[in-house]
Design an enzyme around this catalytic site. Structure first.
Site, PDB file in Angstrom:
ATOM      1  N   ASP A  55       0.722  -1.253   0.051  1.00  0.00           N
ATOM      2  CA  ASP A  55      -0.019  -0.087   0.186  1.00  0.00           C
ATOM      3  C   ASP A  55       0.901   1.348  -0.055  1.00  0.00           C
ATOM      4  O   ASP A  55       2.000   1.309   0.444  1.00  0.00           O
ATOM      5  CB  ASP A  55      -0.806   0.103   1.283  1.00  0.00           C
ATOM      6  CG  ASP A  55      -1.938  -0.965   1.254  1.00  0.00           C
ATOM      7  OD1 ASP A  55      -2.055  -1.823   0.274  1.00  0.00           O
ATOM      8  OD2 ASP A  55      -2.432  -1.017   2.491  1.00  0.00           O
ATOM      9  N   TYR A 115       5.793 -10.155   6.695  1.00  0.00           N
ATOM     10  CA  TYR A 115       5.618  -8.895   6.771  1.00  0.00           C
ATOM     11  C   TYR A 115       6.074  -8.494   8.248  1.00  0.00           C
ATOM     12  O   TYR A 115       6.024  -9.250   9.021  1.00  0.00           O
ATOM     13  CB  TYR A 115       4.311  -8.379   6.823  1.00  0.00           C
ATOM     14  CG  TYR A 115       3.780  -8.149   5.526  1.00  0.00           C
ATOM     15  CD1 TYR A 115       4.052  -6.861   4.623  1.00  0.00           C
ATOM     16  CD2 TYR A 115       3.196  -9.260   4.469  1.00  0.00           C
ATOM     17  CE1 TYR A 115       3.752  -6.911   3.373  1.00  0.00           C
ATOM     18  CE2 TYR A 115       2.714  -9.002   3.158  1.00  0.00           C
ATOM     19  CZ  TYR A 115       2.973  -7.573   2.715  1.00  0.00           C
ATOM     20  OH  TYR A 115       2.434  -7.518   1.274  1.00  0.00           O
TER      21      TYR A 115
END
Lengths: 250, 250
Positions: A55, A115
């Site tokens: 993002d 992540y």
């Protein structure tokens, strides 16, 4: 020739990985910047595929991408790497380039990702981390967060932890592990799984932080998963604390 | 009331610690920014003294400063800290405030300082360190650098390692230690001493790097010290790799 690349970026200035306009638009996305440089190298418009569609504002320690370069364009992987880095802005770096099999696709062949989410503790100050961590105001009970995280590990329908979930596409994913690295100054939460939905890691973190602040009980995780609606989970944690750390292949 | 503060800053945007115009000019210096906020708190122009006059672009993990606030201005050290941080830009943070004796002076009372210089190795890429390290192109022989550093430790006239040395002021300083922290990605050189001349750490680093690259022999350090002229030492290493790490008091 298909090339596989490791890419590192500071996402602060960018609208995420995925290009928003046409190829070589060189918009404010990582993919756009990469394609603009690659198209210049090859002499025609060229597309690059990334494993993770990070993002806006999200960073990558190691994104994997692949690009098909016409056979008539010569150069070793090392030369390609040097060329790209010369023309890329300094907040995006290609750290490795190697030849890959023609059928290798960075996203479709990925079998998992890691992540990391960085939280700066309320009691600490670190100006050098200000763009790379979420400063949480309030004391976190990390023991409670670990208990909550254990409810989230495994194969579940993570629809509640997804922004804009499609009705047709599956929201079932497997989280292989959620681990915590804690120092006096910060808390890093690492997520490994087969894949992650849109905003999923950030919503997981936002929810875990609410547990850490005592606003939720760890057991609520089960209920949130069962409800299958975004509104039952916690806030979306800010993009700036999130890093794509690793992409796994067979 | 005399307050002692710990200040942390990312020096990238600033022309160094030391204010260049008058008090409360709020110029592009750390001191200027601090004084603008403190003057607003106190309601009149106020001066702050810092222990280390860091150069333009140099960072501080822990700068120490002191400021005399009129007695009629109330507030606890914690309130003062919160007020300052509210109005400071986010790349400068006050990490601690405490009451100090009236005679405490951050610079004059300092008995030593530690500076750290961060070098990113040629073989590594790290976009997150791009503003906080010097990327040296070339393979460094750190063993040779350590040998050279040992010649520099001790009490010496460091005139050769000083930009714009005054003819009248002493350029004799004592370096207590030079230590190396090496990882696969980077090399950090830590300097501890009673005080450092203008640009001294950066010239020491620039010279040590020339040794590491094989352009100089470690034994040349003795000759450079004896010559007492700036031109015999190496290049001045870039400001962005330098951090004021600690100030020592009795």
């Amino acid at each position: 020739m298909n090339y596989r690349m490791k890419i590192q970026y500071d996402g602060t200035r960018y609208k995420g990985w995925q290009r928003q306009g046409g190829v070589s638009g060189s918009d404010a996305t990582i993919q756009g910047k990469m394609e603009a440089v690659l198209s210049r190298y090859v002499g025609k418009e060229i597309q690059i595929d990334g494993a993770g569609r990070t993002d806006a504002g999200v960073h990558a320690m190691e994104q994997i991408a692949n690009v098909h370069v016409p056979e008539n364009v010569s150069g070793t992987p090392e030369e390609l790497k040097e060329y790209i880095n010369e023309y890329l802005p300094e907040d995006i770096r290609v750290t490795a380039v190697e030849r890959a099999g023609e059928r290798f696709h960075s996203r479709l062949n990925a079998i998992g990702k890691r992540y990391e989410y960085h939280i700066m503790k309320a009691t600490s100050e670190n100006v050098f981390q200000r763009k790379y961590a979420w400063k949480v105001l309030g004391i976190l009970n990390t023991e409670q967060m670990r208990i909550a995280a254990d409810f989230l590990v495994g194969k579940h329908d993570f629809r509640s932890f997804c922004s804009k979930a499609s009705k047709k596409k599956s929201t079932v994913r497997t989280i292989r592990s959620i681990t915590f690295k804690e120092t006096e100054q910060d808390l890093v939460i690492c997520f490994e799984g087969d894949g992650f939905l849109y905003n999923m890691v950030r919503i997981l973190v936002g929810t875990l932080v609410e547990v850490g602040l005592g606003k939720r009980q760890p057991e609520e995780m089960l209920e949130i998963l069962e409800r299958k609606e975004r509104k039952y989970a916690g806030e979306t944690a800010p993009a700036q604390g999130l890093f794509l750390a690793k992409v796994y292949y067979d």
